[in-house]
Design a protein around this motif. Structure first.
Motif, short mmCIF file in Angstrom:
data_model
loop_
_atom_site.label_atom_id
_atom_site.label_comp_id
_atom_site.label_asym_id
_atom_site.label_seq_id
_atom_site.Cartn_x
_atom_site.Cartn_y
_atom_site.Cartn_z
N ASN A 138 0.87 -1.18 0.00
CA ASN A 138 0.00 0.00 0.00
C ASN A 138 0.90 1.23 0.00
OD1 ASN A 138 -2.58 1.16 -0.05
ND2 ASN A 138 -2.60 1.46 2.16
N ASN A 139 1.58 1.43 -1.13
CA ASN A 139 2.55 2.51 -1.29
C ASN A 139 1.92 3.77 -1.86
OD1 ASN A 139 4.58 0.76 -0.44
ND2 ASN A 139 5.19 0.21 -2.51
N ILE A 140 2.61 4.88 -1.69
CA ILE A 140 2.30 6.11 -2.42
C ILE A 140 3.48 6.40 -3.32
CG2 ILE A 140 1.91 8.60 -2.23
CD1 ILE A 140 0.44 8.06 0.38
N TRP A 141 3.21 6.55 -4.60
CA TRP A 141 4.27 6.74 -5.59
C TRP A 141 4.20 8.14 -6.20
CZ3 TRP A 141 3.68 1.48 -8.65
CH2 TRP A 141 4.25 0.45 -7.87
N ILE A 142 5.37 8.73 -6.38
CA ILE A 142 5.52 10.02 -7.07
C ILE A 142 6.20 9.72 -8.40
CG2 ILE A 142 6.51 12.33 -6.95
CD1 ILE A 142 6.74 11.64 -3.79
N ILE A 143 5.49 9.94 -9.51
CA ILE A 143 5.98 9.54 -10.82
C ILE A 143 6.16 10.76 -11.71
CG2 ILE A 143 5.52 8.13 -12.86
CD1 ILE A 143 3.98 6.22 -11.07
N PRO A 144 7.40 11.14 -12.01
CA PRO A 144 7.62 12.27 -12.92
C PRO A 144 7.28 11.89 -14.36
CG PRO A 144 9.62 11.70 -11.66
CD PRO A 144 8.66 10.57 -11.52
N THR A 145 6.70 12.81 -15.10
CA THR A 145 6.46 12.56 -16.52
C THR A 145 7.72 12.78 -17.34
OG1 THR A 145 5.84 14.85 -16.94
CG2 THR A 145 4.08 13.32 -16.29
N VAL A 146 8.70 13.53 -16.79
CA VAL A 146 9.88 13.92 -17.54
C VAL A 146 11.05 14.10 -16.57
CG1 VAL A 146 9.34 16.40 -17.41
CG2 VAL A 146 10.74 15.53 -19.31
N GLY A 147 12.27 13.86 -17.06
CA GLY A 147 13.45 13.96 -16.21
C GLY A 147 13.70 15.33 -15.64
N CYS A 148 13.14 16.38 -16.25
CA CYS A 148 13.37 17.75 -15.79
C CYS A 148 12.88 17.98 -14.36
CB CYS A 148 12.66 18.73 -16.72
SG CYS A 148 13.15 18.58 -18.46
N VAL A 149 11.92 17.19 -13.90
CA VAL A 149 11.37 17.40 -12.55
C VAL A 149 11.84 16.31 -11.58
CG1 VAL A 149 9.38 18.72 -13.32
CG2 VAL A 149 9.20 16.23 -13.19
N ASN A 150 12.89 15.58 -11.94
CA ASN A 150 13.39 14.51 -11.06
C ASN A 150 13.76 15.03 -9.67
OD1 ASN A 150 13.09 12.47 -12.91
ND2 ASN A 150 15.23 12.43 -13.54
N ASN A 151 14.51 16.14 -9.62
CA ASN A 151 14.95 16.65 -8.32
C ASN A 151 13.78 17.13 -7.47
OD1 ASN A 151 17.70 16.16 -8.68
ND2 ASN A 151 18.01 18.10 -9.77
N ILE A 152 12.77 17.67 -8.12
CA ILE A 152 11.56 18.06 -7.39
C ILE A 152 10.88 16.83 -6.81
CG2 ILE A 152 9.26 19.08 -7.61
CD1 ILE A 152 10.45 20.95 -9.74
N ALA A 167 9.59 8.09 -4.82
CA ALA A 167 9.63 8.74 -6.13
C ALA A 167 10.42 7.86 -7.10
CB ALA A 167 10.29 10.11 -6.03
N PHE A 168 10.07 7.94 -8.38
CA PHE A 168 10.74 7.12 -9.40
C PHE A 168 11.28 8.02 -10.52
CE2 PHE A 168 7.87 4.16 -7.30
CZ PHE A 168 8.75 3.12 -7.01
N PRO A 169 12.41 8.70 -10.26
CA PRO A 169 13.00 9.55 -11.30
C PRO A 169 13.52 8.74 -12.48
CG PRO A 169 14.46 9.37 -9.39
CD PRO A 169 13.17 8.72 -9.00
N HIS A 170 13.53 9.37 -13.64
CA HIS A 170 14.02 8.75 -14.88
C HIS A 170 14.41 9.87 -15.84
CE1 HIS A 170 10.40 9.90 -17.15
NE2 HIS A 170 9.78 9.74 -15.99
N PRO A 171 15.23 9.60 -16.85
CA PRO A 171 15.73 10.68 -17.71
C PRO A 171 14.89 10.94 -18.96
CG PRO A 171 16.96 8.69 -18.14
CD PRO A 171 15.98 8.35 -17.06
N TYR A 172 13.70 10.36 -19.07
CA TYR A 172 12.96 10.42 -20.34
C TYR A 172 11.70 11.29 -20.23
CZ TYR A 172 16.11 6.52 -21.10
OH TYR A 172 17.22 5.75 -21.21
N GLY A 173 10.83 11.18 -21.24
CA GLY A 173 9.59 11.93 -21.25
C GLY A 173 9.58 13.12 -22.19
N HIS A 179 14.83 1.64 -4.12
CA HIS A 179 13.84 1.47 -5.18
C HIS A 179 14.39 2.12 -6.45
CE1 HIS A 179 12.72 5.00 -2.66
NE2 HIS A 179 12.58 5.63 -3.82
N ASP A 180 14.39 1.35 -7.53
CA ASP A 180 14.95 1.81 -8.80
C ASP A 180 13.90 1.70 -9.90
OD1 ASP A 180 17.83 2.11 -7.94
OD2 ASP A 180 17.55 0.00 -7.49
N PHE A 181 14.16 2.43 -10.99
CA PHE A 181 13.20 2.47 -12.10
C PHE A 181 13.99 2.75 -13.37
CE2 PHE A 181 10.08 5.26 -14.50
CZ PHE A 181 9.25 4.22 -14.89
N ALA A 182 13.87 1.88 -14.37
CA ALA A 182 14.65 2.04 -15.61
C ALA A 182 13.78 1.69 -16.82
CB ALA A 182 15.89 1.16 -15.59
#
Length: 493
Positions: free
Chosen positions: A122-136, A157-163, A482-485
């Motif tokens: 029962n997690n809460i996930w923060i998913i960026p649509t684009v790498g520009c907001v990874n640090n946020i 949170a699951f940062p990634h470099p795409y979008g 936790h990683d995301f690729a």
């Protein structure tokens, strides 16, 4: 303790289960073999003399050809063994009937979502649509920990470099994977965090998400917010209140989906951990559950064993396409199809891709193949599925989670600390690794060479998975990993 194993009656090599010394006299069936040199644990030695160009047989199948004459009792590895694999092949369907029978139902304590689907966290996930907001996103994750409560397992949170700056299928696959993660039932609440000017902006991504519960999935466009972190924390507080209403309840194992992956393999992978996971897979499927096997390049050389277990000829053809499409992907980038295994695999005793693949596919057990999935495609049926994804550990494990796996079983002979978005259970092939890296490894299959029967280990692993599905954290969760690729497949603008 057993010193070595001849895996299949037709094999002309055996595998050392412990380090063996030159001059040792071994009895293999009716053959007496005197070792010509030291054999490291997990490595192979010949049972008979082989001439140059002769097939080397392991698992009852060829794993390559000798580069030179090799005497009996010799170490056989990359220095005197080459792959026998070639290019894109033509296949013929020779169906095998599975004898797998149903078994008694079993249950775990999971979360039933409003749409009827089931989660094991029962997690809460923060998913960026684009790498520009990874640090946020990561800043929000840090500050949102104050909203953790008894019923919330984790806020991540699951940062990634795409979008953005992607083209064609590459962009489509990114959007699909993000949408899959947003809809994953292990998340009781999701904040989708956008920038505002990206290609995969929130309005575009909604087309891929489809129907969603507005109490469970919330959106924030950073360019439209005066203080995006403060606004995001307000949303996380609301999501925590919503997700905190869920309680664990008995769920039949027929609703459990388990991904299967291996990495950092050694010579014991196909003898201990992978066959145990295969027996686990059969056990779960016998109870109506679902397992998913991926890392297509590590099916090369063992693909016919999977193809002939396809339940229908249509599935057989989909599996042929799965294999050949990945070979064409290699060729389109001017890469050698059979350039594998990795340095770690070789050090552990794996000599060719056939060697690795025949061990890797042991994780599929004996069940019939009932589904073939493209990258990012959600699972819709029951039983054993094959999923298109590369061998890379993080990418393949993320793909398993995106397709709907609640937990990923990850077998390893070398060890790794990583985790994908869902609980990632590390299973060691040897006891030395388990003892040395107890902070990484959740379950040890090394005891199989010390006398524990395969079926007993499979039952123990099944119990371990049920406990994890019911809330027991795996080692990587305890560490907060936790990683995301995402699989990068195209041009970046």
């Amino acid at each position: 303790m057993q010193e070595f194993i001849k895996i299949h009656p037709q094999d002309n090599v055996a595998v050392a289960l412990c380090p063996l010394s030159a001059g040792s006299t071994l009895q293999a069936d009716s053959q007496t073999v005197i070792l010509a040199e030291d054999i490291p644990q997990g490595h192979k030695f010949t049972l008979i003399a082989l001439s140059e160009g002769e097939e080397v047989i392991k698992y009852g199948s060829p794993i390559g050809f000798t580069k030179e004459p090799v005497g009996a009792g010799a170490w056989i590895h990359t220095h005197n063994l080459r792959t026998g694999l070639g290019d894109v092949l033509t296949y013929h369907y020779e169906p095998q009937i599975s004898s797998l029978a149903s078994s008694a139902p079993a249950f775990f304590q999971g979360y039933r979502r409003a749409d009827g689907r089931v989660g094991v966290r029962n997690n809460i996930w923060i998913i960026p649509t684009v790498g520009c907001v990874n640090n946020i996103a990561t800043a929000i994750e840090r500050q949102a920990q104050e909203y953790l409560m008894e019923q919330i397992d984790e806020i991540s949170a699951f940062p990634h470099p795409y979008g953005c700056s992607q083209m064609g299928d590459d962009q489509e696959h990114t959007r699909q994977i993000l949408a899959d993660l947003i809809q994953h039932p292990n998340a009781g609440g999701v904040l989708v965090l956008g920038l505002g000017c990206e290609n995969s902006n929130i309005e575009e991504l909604k087309k891929y998400i489809g129907d969603y519960d507005p109490q469970r999935v919330r959106f924030l466009v950073c360019q439209e917010s005066e203080d995006e972190i403060a606004d995001a924390l307000d949303i996380i507080r609301d999501l925590a209140e919503y997700a905190g209403q869920f309680r664990r309840e008995p769920i039949p194992c027929s609703e459990l989906v388990i991904g299967m992956k291996c990495g950092g393999s050694d010579g014991l992978s196909g003898i201990t951990a992978n066959p145990v996971v295969g027996a686990f897979s059969d056990l779960l499927i016998s109870k109506g559950g679902t397992t998913v096997l991926t890392e297509v390049p590590e099916m090369f050389g063992a693909e016919t064993q999977l193809m002939n277990r396809c339940e229908t000829e249509e599935l057989f053809q989909e599996t042929v396409d799965l294999i050949n499409d990945f070979k064409e992907y290699f060729k389109s980038h001017n890469q050698t199809i059979y350039e594998n295994p990795s340095p770690g695999n070789k050090k552990g005793g794996i000599s060719t891709l056939e060697d690795k693949s025949l061990g890797c596919t042991q994780k599929s057990g004996s069940a019939p193949v009932r589904g073939v999935l493209s990258y990012g495609e959600p699972i819709r049926g029951k039983g054993l599925h094959l999923l298109s994804a590369p061998g890379n550990d993080l990418v393949a494990s993320t793909a398993l989670a995106a397709s709907g796996a609640h937990i990923v079983l990850f077998t390893t002979g070398r060890g790794t600390p990583f985790a994908c978005p869902v609980p990632t259970m590390k299973i060691s092939t040897n006891s030395a690794l388990y003892e040395r890296k107890s902070n990484w490894i959740d379950f040890n299959c090394g005891t199989m060479v010390e006398g524990t029967p395969l079926n007993e280990l499979a039952e123990q692993l099944f119990d371990k998975v049920i406990r994890s599905a019911s809330g027991e954290k795996v080692k990587s969760e305890e560490a907060g990993f936790h990683d995301f690729a995402i699989f990068k497949q195209g041009v970046t603008l």
